[in-house]
Write a protein that holds these residues in place. Structure first.
Motif, PDB file in Angstrom:
ATOM      1  N   ILE A  59       0.837  -1.206   0.000  1.00  0.00           N
ATOM      2  CA  ILE A  59       0.000   0.000   0.000  1.00  0.00           C
ATOM      3  C   ILE A  59       0.870   1.253   0.000  1.00  0.00           C
ATOM      4  O   ILE A  59       0.595   2.230  -0.711  1.00  0.00           O
ATOM      5  CB  ILE A  59      -0.944   0.007   1.215  1.00  0.00           C
ATOM      6  CG1 ILE A  59      -1.880  -1.206   1.185  1.00  0.00           C
ATOM      7  CG2 ILE A  59      -1.754   1.305   1.250  1.00  0.00           C
ATOM      8  CD1 ILE A  59      -2.818  -1.248   0.018  1.00  0.00           C
ATOM      9  N   GLN A  60       1.934   1.256   0.792  1.00  0.00           N
ATOM     10  CA  GLN A  60       2.837   2.410   0.820  1.00  0.00           C
ATOM     11  C   GLN A  60       3.465   2.643  -0.549  1.00  0.00           C
ATOM     12  O   GLN A  60       3.608   3.789  -1.004  1.00  0.00           O
ATOM     13  CB  GLN A  60       3.922   2.187   1.874  1.00  0.00           C
ATOM     14  CG  GLN A  60       3.404   2.219   3.302  1.00  0.00           C
ATOM     15  CD  GLN A  60       4.373   1.616   4.295  1.00  0.00           C
ATOM     16  OE1 GLN A  60       5.426   1.093   3.923  1.00  0.00           O
ATOM     17  NE2 GLN A  60       4.032   1.681   5.576  1.00  0.00           N
ATOM     18  N   ARG A  61       3.824   1.557  -1.215  1.00  0.00           N
ATOM     19  CA  ARG A  61       4.417   1.680  -2.547  1.00  0.00           C
ATOM     20  C   ARG A  61       3.393   2.198  -3.559  1.00  0.00           C
ATOM     21  O   ARG A  61       3.711   3.029  -4.421  1.00  0.00           O
ATOM     22  CB  ARG A  61       4.973   0.314  -2.964  1.00  0.00           C
ATOM     23  CG  ARG A  61       5.609   0.284  -4.326  1.00  0.00           C
ATOM     24  CD  ARG A  61       6.573  -0.882  -4.462  1.00  0.00           C
ATOM     25  NE  ARG A  61       5.968  -2.176  -4.236  1.00  0.00           N
ATOM     26  CZ  ARG A  61       5.327  -2.878  -5.172  1.00  0.00           C
ATOM     27  NH1 ARG A  61       5.185  -2.384  -6.386  1.00  0.00           N
ATOM     28  NH2 ARG A  61       4.830  -4.070  -4.897  1.00  0.00           N
ATOM     29  N   LYS A  62       2.158   1.728  -3.456  1.00  0.00           N
ATOM     30  CA  LYS A  62       1.117   2.189  -4.373  1.00  0.00           C
ATOM     31  C   LYS A  62       0.767   3.658  -4.131  1.00  0.00           C
ATOM     32  O   LYS A  62       0.389   4.372  -5.062  1.00  0.00           O
ATOM     33  CB  LYS A  62      -0.129   1.308  -4.251  1.00  0.00           C
ATOM     34  CG  LYS A  62       0.089  -0.117  -4.742  1.00  0.00           C
ATOM     35  CD  LYS A  62       0.536  -0.132  -6.193  1.00  0.00           C
ATOM     36  CE  LYS A  62       1.159  -1.442  -6.598  1.00  0.00           C
ATOM     37  NZ  LYS A  62       1.631  -1.436  -8.006  1.00  0.00           N
ATOM     38  N   GLU A  63       0.900   4.122  -2.899  1.00  0.00           N
ATOM     39  CA  GLU A  63       0.675   5.537  -2.630  1.00  0.00           C
ATOM     40  C   GLU A  63       1.749   6.384  -3.309  1.00  0.00           C
ATOM     41  O   GLU A  63       1.453   7.455  -3.856  1.00  0.00           O
ATOM     42  CB  GLU A  63       0.651   5.785  -1.120  1.00  0.00           C
ATOM     43  CG  GLU A  63       0.677   7.253  -0.704  1.00  0.00           C
ATOM     44  CD  GLU A  63      -0.462   8.092  -1.266  1.00  0.00           C
ATOM     45  OE1 GLU A  63      -0.366   9.330  -1.198  1.00  0.00           O
ATOM     46  OE2 GLU A  63      -1.453   7.530  -1.795  1.00  0.00           O
ATOM     47  N   MET A  76      15.252  -2.488  -2.803  1.00  0.00           N
ATOM     48  CA  MET A  76      14.867  -1.100  -3.069  1.00  0.00           C
ATOM     49  C   MET A  76      13.367  -0.907  -2.871  1.00  0.00           C
ATOM     50  O   MET A  76      12.926   0.080  -2.270  1.00  0.00           O
ATOM     51  CB  MET A  76      15.268  -0.705  -4.487  1.00  0.00           C
ATOM     52  CG  MET A  76      16.764  -0.594  -4.722  1.00  0.00           C
ATOM     53  SD  MET A  76      17.163  -0.226  -6.455  1.00  0.00           S
ATOM     54  CE  MET A  76      16.516   1.445  -6.607  1.00  0.00           C
ATOM     55  N   LEU A  77      12.572  -1.853  -3.352  1.00  0.00           N
ATOM     56  CA  LEU A  77      11.126  -1.745  -3.198  1.00  0.00           C
ATOM     57  C   LEU A  77      10.711  -1.824  -1.732  1.00  0.00           C
ATOM     58  O   LEU A  77       9.761  -1.164  -1.310  1.00  0.00           O
ATOM     59  CB  LEU A  77      10.431  -2.847  -4.000  1.00  0.00           C
ATOM     60  CG  LEU A  77      10.599  -2.805  -5.520  1.00  0.00           C
ATOM     61  CD1 LEU A  77       9.814  -3.933  -6.165  1.00  0.00           C
ATOM     62  CD2 LEU A  77      10.159  -1.462  -6.082  1.00  0.00           C
ATOM     63  N   ASP A  78      11.424  -2.622  -0.964  1.00  0.00           N
ATOM     64  CA  ASP A  78      11.104  -2.751   0.457  1.00  0.00           C
ATOM     65  C   ASP A  78      11.384  -1.463   1.228  1.00  0.00           C
ATOM     66  O   ASP A  78      10.852  -1.261   2.322  1.00  0.00           O
ATOM     67  CB  ASP A  78      11.902  -3.901   1.079  1.00  0.00           C
ATOM     68  CG  ASP A  78      11.422  -5.263   0.595  1.00  0.00           C
ATOM     69  OD1 ASP A  78      10.273  -5.352   0.113  1.00  0.00           O
ATOM     70  OD2 ASP A  78      12.204  -6.235   0.682  1.00  0.00           O
ATOM     71  N   ARG A  79      12.214  -0.586   0.661  1.00  0.00           N
ATOM     72  CA  ARG A  79      12.541   0.676   1.322  1.00  0.00           C
ATOM     73  C   ARG A  79      11.697   1.838   0.798  1.00  0.00           C
ATOM     74  O   ARG A  79      11.988   3.004   1.076  1.00  0.00           O
ATOM     75  CB  ARG A  79      14.022   1.008   1.123  1.00  0.00           C
ATOM     76  CG  ARG A  79      14.980   0.012   1.774  1.00  0.00           C
ATOM     77  CD  ARG A  79      16.391   0.580   1.829  1.00  0.00           C
ATOM     78  NE  ARG A  79      16.926   0.854   0.500  1.00  0.00           N
ATOM     79  CZ  ARG A  79      17.622  -0.018  -0.226  1.00  0.00           C
ATOM     80  NH1 ARG A  79      17.858  -1.232   0.249  1.00  0.00           N
ATOM     81  NH2 ARG A  79      18.086   0.314  -1.420  1.00  0.00           N
ATOM     82  N   GLU A 123       8.921   3.098   1.615  1.00  0.00           N
ATOM     83  CA  GLU A 123       8.280   3.956   2.613  1.00  0.00           C
ATOM     84  C   GLU A 123       9.100   5.211   2.896  1.00  0.00           C
ATOM     85  O   GLU A 123       8.544   6.288   3.151  1.00  0.00           O
ATOM     86  CB  GLU A 123       8.067   3.167   3.905  1.00  0.00           C
ATOM     87  CG  GLU A 123       7.431   3.982   5.020  1.00  0.00           C
ATOM     88  CD  GLU A 123       7.334   3.202   6.320  1.00  0.00           C
ATOM     89  OE1 GLU A 123       6.735   3.726   7.269  1.00  0.00           O
ATOM     90  OE2 GLU A 123       7.855   2.071   6.375  1.00  0.00           O
ATOM     91  N   ALA A 124      10.418   5.084   2.840  1.00  0.00           N
ATOM     92  CA  ALA A 124      11.288   6.207   3.193  1.00  0.00           C
ATOM     93  C   ALA A 124      11.596   7.117   2.007  1.00  0.00           C
ATOM     94  O   ALA A 124      12.320   8.102   2.155  1.00  0.00           O
ATOM     95  CB  ALA A 124      12.594   5.675   3.782  1.00  0.00           C
ATOM     96  N   MET A 125      11.051   6.820   0.824  1.00  0.00           N
ATOM     97  CA  MET A 125      11.393   7.577  -0.378  1.00  0.00           C
ATOM     98  C   MET A 125      10.471   8.768  -0.587  1.00  0.00           C
ATOM     99  O   MET A 125       9.282   8.727  -0.261  1.00  0.00           O
ATOM    100  CB  MET A 125      11.309   6.673  -1.617  1.00  0.00           C
ATOM    101  CG  MET A 125      12.325   5.565  -1.673  1.00  0.00           C
ATOM    102  SD  MET A 125      12.187   4.649  -3.240  1.00  0.00           S
ATOM    103  CE  MET A 125      13.294   3.272  -2.919  1.00  0.00           C
ATOM    104  N   SER A 126      11.023   9.820  -1.171  1.00  0.00           N
ATOM    105  CA  SER A 126      10.220  10.922  -1.686  1.00  0.00           C
ATOM    106  C   SER A 126       9.681  10.525  -3.056  1.00  0.00           C
ATOM    107  O   SER A 126      10.090   9.503  -3.629  1.00  0.00           O
ATOM    108  CB  SER A 126      11.073  12.181  -1.809  1.00  0.00           C
ATOM    109  OG  SER A 126      12.092  11.981  -2.788  1.00  0.00           O
ATOM    110  N   VAL A 127       8.777  11.343  -3.596  1.00  0.00           N
ATOM    111  CA  VAL A 127       8.253  11.063  -4.933  1.00  0.00           C
ATOM    112  C   VAL A 127       9.382  11.072  -5.960  1.00  0.00           C
ATOM    113  O   VAL A 127       9.457  10.197  -6.833  1.00  0.00           O
ATOM    114  CB  VAL A 127       7.165  12.088  -5.309  1.00  0.00           C
ATOM    115  CG1 VAL A 127       6.783  11.954  -6.783  1.00  0.00           C
ATOM    116  CG2 VAL A 127       5.937  11.900  -4.433  1.00  0.00           C
TER     117      VAL A 127
END
Length: 258
Positions: A46-50, A224-227, A229-233
């Protein structure tokens, strides 16, 4: 045009008009049950889809395992509104889903005319790769749009599948094994429906598509995908570009979804 060809074209036109009439006469929803998938917990997905949604101007691509209902194309062509409703599965995720390590990333899809198009620039869709003797050959996705932040809603809204039937002429009840289904409402929903409405969106563009151009997802890419949540757009778009390579250059516009 010979007689046989003329008859086939006429039958196709009648079938498409019937589908259009059916589309305009009913209320449809696409119901998808969700859980951990492709080695990621549901919350991480869900965080990745956001991040996808924010990167793509409201659009996100939700991978599903089954092909679209035949009526989907007519609904998309006529612009019939279809609300996507996502509910958490009642059962725990299978170990093969929760702990999957051999993964594929899908970079494109087939539009309603069978033309291969790149996914939006900020979209990443993954799936299990299958086994050595039975590699996964097909995967599908819902093209969704939401103006609201994506998160798991536990506010109490309920979904009652008994108030719906599968879209199409036979109209069968919703099966226990159906994970994603296009449904037609036939009755009022009970207030205490058995499933929660945990997330909602609208289907847009081609609505429900077959994905193409799969490539193996390396362990480093999975990390990378698992992280996410901590990424900006901006960081997420850079990540997507690294993972998808030249495919991203073709997806700077959302026109391909329409």
């Amino acid at each position: 045009m010979n007689v046989m060809t003329h008859r086939l074209v006429a039958e196709r036109d009648i079938s498409e008009r019937s589908a259009d009439d059916m589309a305009s006469a009913h209320h449809y929803v696409c119901w998808s049950r969700m859980q951990a998938e492709a080695g990621q917990p549901l919350e991480t997905i869900i965080q990745r889809k956001e991040l996808e949604r924010r990167s793509n101007g409201g659009i996100f691509v939700w991978g599903v395992g089954n092909a679209p209902a035949r009526l989907t194309r007519a609904l998309a062509r006529t612009g019939q509104p279809v609300r996507a409703i996502f509910s958490i599965m009642k059962s725990k995720p299978r170990p093969s889903d929760a702990n999957a390590e051999d993964l594929l990333m899908w970079r494109a899809y087939l539009d309603a005319d069978g033309v291969e198009r790149s996914l939006p620039a900020g979209s990443i869709v993954t799936s299990r790769a299958g086994t050595a003797s039975n590699r996964k050959r097909a995967h599908y996705a819902l093209i969704c749009r939401s103006d609201r932040v994506l998160d798991l809603d536990h506010s109490g809204a309920r979904f009652d599948p008994d108030a719906f039937r599968n879209a199409g002429e036979q109209g069968r009840p919703v099966g226990a094994s159906q994970v994603t289904a296009l449904l037609r409402q036939v009755a009022g929903q009970r207030a205490n429906g058995p499933y929660a409405v945990n997330m909602e969106a609208d289907l847009v563009g081609a609505y429900w598509v077959r994905l193409t151009s799969p490539v193996p997802l390396a362990c480093g890419a999975k990390a990378m995908l698992d992280r996410a949540e901590a990424m900006s757009v901006a960081a997420w778009l850079d990540c997507a570009q690294q993972l998808r390579g030249r495919r991203v250059a073709d997806a700077v516009s959302h026109d391909c979804l329409l």
